[in-house]
Design a protein around this motif. Structure first.
Motif, short mmCIF file in Angstrom:
data_model
loop_
_atom_site.label_atom_id
_atom_site.label_comp_id
_atom_site.label_asym_id
_atom_site.label_seq_id
_atom_site.Cartn_x
_atom_site.Cartn_y
_atom_site.Cartn_z
N ARG A 1 -44.87 -26.68 -1.02
CA ARG A 1 -46.17 -26.15 -1.44
C ARG A 1 -46.54 -24.98 -0.56
NH1 ARG A 1 -50.70 -26.96 -5.06
NH2 ARG A 1 -52.63 -27.21 -3.92
N LYS A 2 -46.89 -23.89 -1.19
CA LYS A 2 -47.18 -22.67 -0.43
C LYS A 2 -48.68 -22.44 -0.31
CE LYS A 2 -43.92 -20.47 -3.00
NZ LYS A 2 -43.29 -19.36 -3.64
N GLU A 3 -49.00 -21.35 0.35
CA GLU A 3 -50.37 -20.89 0.47
C GLU A 3 -50.75 -20.24 -0.87
OE1 GLU A 3 -52.72 -21.13 3.80
OE2 GLU A 3 -50.81 -20.33 4.44
N ARG A 4 -52.02 -20.26 -1.22
CA ARG A 4 -52.50 -19.52 -2.37
C ARG A 4 -52.06 -18.06 -2.23
NH1 ARG A 4 -56.39 -18.68 -6.10
NH2 ARG A 4 -57.08 -20.64 -6.96
N LYS B 1 -54.94 -32.54 3.72
CA LYS B 1 -53.71 -33.32 3.81
C LYS B 1 -54.04 -34.80 3.96
CE LYS B 1 -51.08 -31.91 7.21
NZ LYS B 1 -50.20 -30.95 7.90
N GLN C 1 -49.25 -21.42 -5.80
CA GLN C 1 -49.09 -22.34 -4.66
C GLN C 1 -47.88 -23.23 -4.90
OE1 GLN C 1 -53.24 -24.05 -4.20
NE2 GLN C 1 -52.48 -24.10 -2.11
N ARG D 1 -46.69 -30.45 2.96
CA ARG D 1 -48.08 -30.05 2.77
C ARG D 1 -48.52 -29.21 3.95
NH1 ARG D 1 -52.12 -32.16 -0.36
NH2 ARG D 1 -51.47 -33.58 -2.01
N GLU D 2 -47.55 -28.53 4.56
CA GLU D 2 -47.83 -27.81 5.79
C GLU D 2 -48.94 -26.77 5.65
OE1 GLU D 2 -43.89 -26.64 6.98
OE2 GLU D 2 -43.54 -28.78 7.17
N THR D 3 -49.03 -26.18 4.46
CA THR D 3 -50.01 -25.11 4.30
C THR D 3 -51.40 -25.64 3.99
OG1 THR D 3 -49.40 -24.90 1.99
CG2 THR D 3 -48.31 -23.43 3.54
N ASP D 4 -51.49 -26.93 3.65
CA ASP D 4 -52.81 -27.50 3.39
C ASP D 4 -53.55 -27.68 4.71
OD1 ASP D 4 -52.72 -27.61 0.71
OD2 ASP D 4 -52.34 -29.76 0.54
N THR D 5 -54.86 -27.67 4.63
CA THR D 5 -55.63 -27.89 5.85
C THR D 5 -55.47 -29.35 6.27
OG1 THR D 5 -57.56 -28.52 4.58
CG2 THR D 5 -57.38 -26.20 5.20
N ARG E 1 -44.50 -32.22 -4.28
CA ARG E 1 -44.48 -31.42 -3.05
C ARG E 1 -43.72 -32.17 -1.98
NH1 ARG E 1 -50.88 -31.51 -3.27
NH2 ARG E 1 -50.96 -30.65 -5.35
#
Ligand code: UDP
Ligand code: MG
Length: 324
Positions: free
Chosen positions: A205-208, A142, A107, A134-138, A131
């Motif tokens: 920060r990426k997606e898992r 976030k 991530q 945090r776009e990929t966080d829910t 980071r």
């Protein structure tokens, strides 16, 4: 090149799905850095298997047999992310001049490692990975994270916002960190306490990459509460303030009641009684549970239990064979 040995510590809990990719990506980075002569050719990846129930350890073992860069530790059971990081660092500090910790799920952008190593060469002992999105966080994660950082700041806990456990520490910074002997680990709160010159490196920060989060809501809440109660006595102060306010209010009420009585008004009393009982009951419960939290902490600290037990490790063996 005798120094500049880098160990990348990677905690793994049921990560069989991502591990092959993690090994590939981190291996490539290690290779590049060795090629650029920025790190020692004996640099390693150190996977800490935190009691995985899947094939994670088998994979780590296979990889370590194939590649000289890959080493591993296996815990006897699941001790948690923070303990896994600590174990990796405790072991790696013996041989390494710098240690990077990173999650196994990719991530955190691995390319930030190049920048971290550069910062190390510029003389920084602590390099935080921060980071910048945090776009990929829910939505939930976030916002709760943001609120949490703000709350911690208010309580006097110094955290680097949006930095988690992706960071580089020099040998001496790691040694300082390891000299903090507490059992209730909250590393991101402890690192700013050790001091030293620090720098920040920004990354998206990426997606898992694969698999699911090993931090379900329950664990996350526990971790957040641990952070507060391990670092701040602000909740106790809050209770003190509550107590003082309640006392003042009750004195005012007492005067009011006495005046009413002297004036001969009939006091029914029922509603005020109910309110008092509920209010005091609530305050007392909160107080007791908060004090209990601290007592619990003292209890676990006093026991001085080992923070982890290692079942297998091939880190030092591999290092020795390299020297020949
Ligand atoms: N992890 C661990 N032990 C645990 C839970 C998680 O070692 O009990 C590791 C996990 O394998 C991963 C890292 O800690 O490398 C972060 O976990 P995860 O990515 O699931 O957390 P999230 O990013 O969802 O907060
Ligand atoms: Mg993750």
């Amino acid at each position: 090149m005798a120094n500049n040995l880098l160990t990348i510590v990677v905690p793994c809990y049921n990560e069989e799905e991502v591990l092959p990719e993690t090994v590939k990506e981190l291996g490539k980075i290690l290779n590049d850095l060795i090629g650029q002569q920025k790190i020692n050719a004996n640099s390693k990846l150190l996977f800490v298997n935190d009691g995985s129930k899947d094939k994670t350890w088998q994979l780590i073992k296979q990889y370590s047999q194939k590649s000289q860069y890959i080493t591993g530790i296996k815990f006897t059971r699941n001790y948690g992310h923070q303990n896994a990081l600590l174990a990796g660092m405790s072991l790696a500090v013996k041989y390494s001049d710098m240690i990077i910790t990173i999650d196994a799920d990719l991530q955190d952008d691995v390319n930030a490692i190049y920048k971290m190593v550069d910062k190390y060469h510029e003389g920084f002992d602590v390099v935080y990975g921060v980071r910048n999105s945090r776009e990929t966080d829910t939505f939930f994660k976030k916002h709760t994270a943001l609120m949490y950082y703000k709350l911690m700041q208010k309580m006097g806990v110094n955290l680097v916002p949006d930095s988690a456990d992706y960071r580089l520490l020099s040998k001496r910074a790691t040694e300082s960190l390891l000299s903090y002997k507490e059992r209730n680990l909250f590393l991101r709160g402890m690192v700013p306490l050790i001091g030293y010159k620090s720098a920040k490196v920004y990354y998206p920060r990426k997606e898992r990459y694969a698999g699911t989060s090993k931090y379900p809501l329950k664990k996350m809440i526990h971790f957040a509460l641990d952070g507060i109660t391990s670092f701040s006595i602000a909740p106790i102060h809050l209770i003190l303030s509550l107590g003082i306010i309640t006392t003042i209010v009750s004195i005012v009420l007492m005067i009011y009641t006495l005046v009413q009585k002297v004036m001969g008004h009939v006091v029914s009393g029922w509603s005020s009684l109910m309110i008092s009982i509920w209010l005091l009951g609530g305050i007392q419960l909160i107080s007791i549970s908060t004090i209990g939290e601290y007592v619990g902490k003292v209890f676990t600290e006093v026991k001085h239990r080992p923070r982890f037990n290692i079942e297998e490790e091939n880190y030092s063996i591999r290092m020795e064979s390299k020297k020949k």
